[in-house]
Design a protein around this motif. Structure first.
Motif, PDB file in Angstrom:
ATOM      1  N   GLU A  64      -6.289  -1.255   5.515  1.00  0.00           N
ATOM      2  CA  GLU A  64      -5.253  -1.184   4.477  1.00  0.00           C
ATOM      3  C   GLU A  64      -5.118   0.214   3.879  1.00  0.00           C
ATOM      4  O   GLU A  64      -4.013   0.770   3.807  1.00  0.00           O
ATOM      5  CB  GLU A  64      -5.544  -2.188   3.356  1.00  0.00           C
ATOM      6  CG  GLU A  64      -4.495  -2.117   2.243  1.00  0.00           C
ATOM      7  CD  GLU A  64      -4.764  -3.097   1.118  1.00  0.00           C
ATOM      8  OE1 GLU A  64      -3.966  -3.090   0.142  1.00  0.00           O
ATOM      9  OE2 GLU A  64      -5.751  -3.868   1.189  1.00  0.00           O
ATOM     10  N   SER A  65      -6.218   0.801   3.471  1.00  0.00           N
ATOM     11  CA  SER A  65      -6.162   2.108   2.800  1.00  0.00           C
ATOM     12  C   SER A  65      -5.614   3.187   3.726  1.00  0.00           C
ATOM     13  O   SER A  65      -4.758   3.989   3.336  1.00  0.00           O
ATOM     14  CB  SER A  65      -7.537   2.511   2.288  1.00  0.00           C
ATOM     15  OG  SER A  65      -7.966   1.624   1.273  1.00  0.00           O
ATOM     16  N   SER A  66      -6.103   3.224   4.971  1.00  0.00           N
ATOM     17  CA  SER A  66      -5.662   4.274   5.894  1.00  0.00           C
ATOM     18  C   SER A  66      -4.187   4.116   6.247  1.00  0.00           C
ATOM     19  O   SER A  66      -3.462   5.111   6.385  1.00  0.00           O
ATOM     20  CB  SER A  66      -6.515   4.265   7.161  1.00  0.00           C
ATOM     21  OG  SER A  66      -6.385   3.037   7.857  1.00  0.00           O
ATOM     22  N   LEU A  67      -3.719   2.869   6.385  1.00  0.00           N
ATOM     23  CA  LEU A  67      -2.305   2.659   6.703  1.00  0.00           C
ATOM     24  C   LEU A  67      -1.411   2.979   5.501  1.00  0.00           C
ATOM     25  O   LEU A  67      -0.291   3.470   5.671  1.00  0.00           O
ATOM     26  CB  LEU A  67      -2.075   1.232   7.183  1.00  0.00           C
ATOM     27  CG  LEU A  67      -2.638   0.925   8.583  1.00  0.00           C
ATOM     28  CD1 LEU A  67      -2.451  -0.537   8.929  1.00  0.00           C
ATOM     29  CD2 LEU A  67      -1.973   1.814   9.641  1.00  0.00           C
ATOM     30  N   ARG A  68      -1.910   2.711   4.303  1.00  0.00           N
ATOM     31  CA  ARG A  68      -1.140   3.114   3.115  1.00  0.00           C
ATOM     32  C   ARG A  68      -0.956   4.631   3.088  1.00  0.00           C
ATOM     33  O   ARG A  68       0.127   5.130   2.768  1.00  0.00           O
ATOM     34  CB  ARG A  68      -1.849   2.650   1.837  1.00  0.00           C
ATOM     35  CG  ARG A  68      -1.680   1.168   1.519  1.00  0.00           C
ATOM     36  CD  ARG A  68      -2.302   0.822   0.172  1.00  0.00           C
ATOM     37  NE  ARG A  68      -2.171  -0.593  -0.133  1.00  0.00           N
ATOM     38  CZ  ARG A  68      -1.105  -1.142  -0.717  1.00  0.00           C
ATOM     39  NH1 ARG A  68      -0.082  -0.363  -1.070  1.00  0.00           N
ATOM     40  NH2 ARG A  68      -1.059  -2.439  -0.967  1.00  0.00           N
ATOM     41  N   ARG A  69      -2.018   5.353   3.422  1.00  0.00           N
ATOM     42  CA  ARG A  69      -1.922   6.823   3.454  1.00  0.00           C
ATOM     43  C   ARG A  69      -0.945   7.279   4.529  1.00  0.00           C
ATOM     44  O   ARG A  69      -0.174   8.225   4.324  1.00  0.00           O
ATOM     45  CB  ARG A  69      -3.307   7.437   3.683  1.00  0.00           C
ATOM     46  CG  ARG A  69      -4.240   7.337   2.478  1.00  0.00           C
ATOM     47  CD  ARG A  69      -5.456   8.230   2.646  1.00  0.00           C
ATOM     48  NE  ARG A  69      -6.296   7.812   3.766  1.00  0.00           N
ATOM     49  CZ  ARG A  69      -7.284   6.929   3.683  1.00  0.00           C
ATOM     50  NH1 ARG A  69      -7.552   6.346   2.508  1.00  0.00           N
ATOM     51  NH2 ARG A  69      -8.014   6.618   4.738  1.00  0.00           N
TER      52      ARG A  69
END
Length: 205
Positions: free
Chosen positions: A149-154
Motif C-alpha cells: 500500500e505505502s509504496s503504491l501510494r508513493r
C-alpha cells in the motif's frame, strides 16, 4: 491525439465599435452541443435589440470534435459564422461557444468588411479569455496486497494520479482516475514495482 486541451475558464463579454455598428461578443464554456445552443438562446434573450446574433461553437476536442457549428444569423452567407468558427479552430480551444450580437449603426460594411469585423470581434474576445485545461481521464481500480500500500501510494503520487477512494477487504483497492495518455505507463510501473502481484482494471472498455 492530445488527451488534454484548453477550454474557457469563464464567460466573458467584450465589445467593439466598427463604423458605428456595435459588436458585443459573449464567449463561454460549452461541454456539449446542448450547452452551446442553450447559451446562444440565453444571449439572444439578454440582447433582444441586436439586429443579428451570429454564433459558432466547438463542443468537444478542438482537433476531432464533430459537434461544431456556426450561423450567419441573417448576415450575408459566409460573412459571420464561418469566419468566427475559423478563429476558434485556429486557437485550438475546445468546449467553446461564441455569440456576436451586432447593433447596426446605419453604415453598411460590405461582405469583406463584415468578415473582418466578425473575425476581429472573436479574436479580441479569445485573446481576453481566461483558459483552463481539460484532461481526458479513465477510471481504474488498482488491487494490491496490503504490504504494498505505502509504496503504491508513493508511485501514484509521483505520477500525479489522484486516489479517489481506498477500500480494504481481502486486499487494498485504490479507485483512481488516470489521464488516458498515461495509462500504459502506469500499467508498466505497477507491474514492475509489485513484481506482478498488483493488478490494474480500467472501467472504460
Amino acid at each position: 491525439m492530445r488527451s488534454s486541451y484548453n477550454i474557457p475558464a469563464e464567460h466573458i463579454c467584450v465589445e467593439q465599435e466598427i463604423k458605428r455598428s456595435r459588436f458585443v461578443t459573449d464567449i463561454a464554456h460549452a461541454e456539449s452541443k446542448t450547452d452551446a445552443l442553450a447559451f446562444i438562446e440565453m444571449i439572444k434573450l439578454q440582447q433582444p435589440e441586436a439586429r443579428h446574433h451570429c454564433w459558432a461553437y466547438i463542443a468537444g476536442h478542438p482537433d476531432s470534435s464533430i459537434e461544431r457549428g456556426c450561423s450567419d444569423a441573417g448576415e450575408p452567407q459566409g460573412t459571420a459564422g464561418k469566419p468566427m468558427l475559423n478563429v476558434l479552430q485556429h486557437k485550438n480551444i475546445g468546449e467553446i461557444v461564441v455569440v456576436v450580437s451586432r447593433y447596426f449603426g446605419g453604415i453598411k460594411l460590405g461582405a469583406g468588411g463584415l468578415v473582418r469585423a466578425y473575425t476581429s470581434a472573436v479574436q479580441q474576445a479569445v485573446d481576453a479569455l481566461p483558459l483552463t485545461r481539460h484532461i481526458d481521464t479513465t477510471d481504474a481500480t488498482l488491487h494490491a496486497p496490503f504490504a504494498l500500500e505505502s509504496s503504491l501510494r508513493r508511485l501514484l503520487d509521483k505520477l500525479g494520479i489522484e486516489i479517489k477512494e481506498t477500500i480494504y477487504r481481502d486486499d487494498v483497492a485504490f479507485h483512481i482516475a488516470v489521464e488516458s495518455i498515461k495509462a500504459e505507463e502506469l500499467e508498466e510501473a505497477i507491474t514492475n514495482s509489485s513484481h506482478g502481484t498488483a493488478s490494474l482494471t480500467f472501467s472504460d472498455p
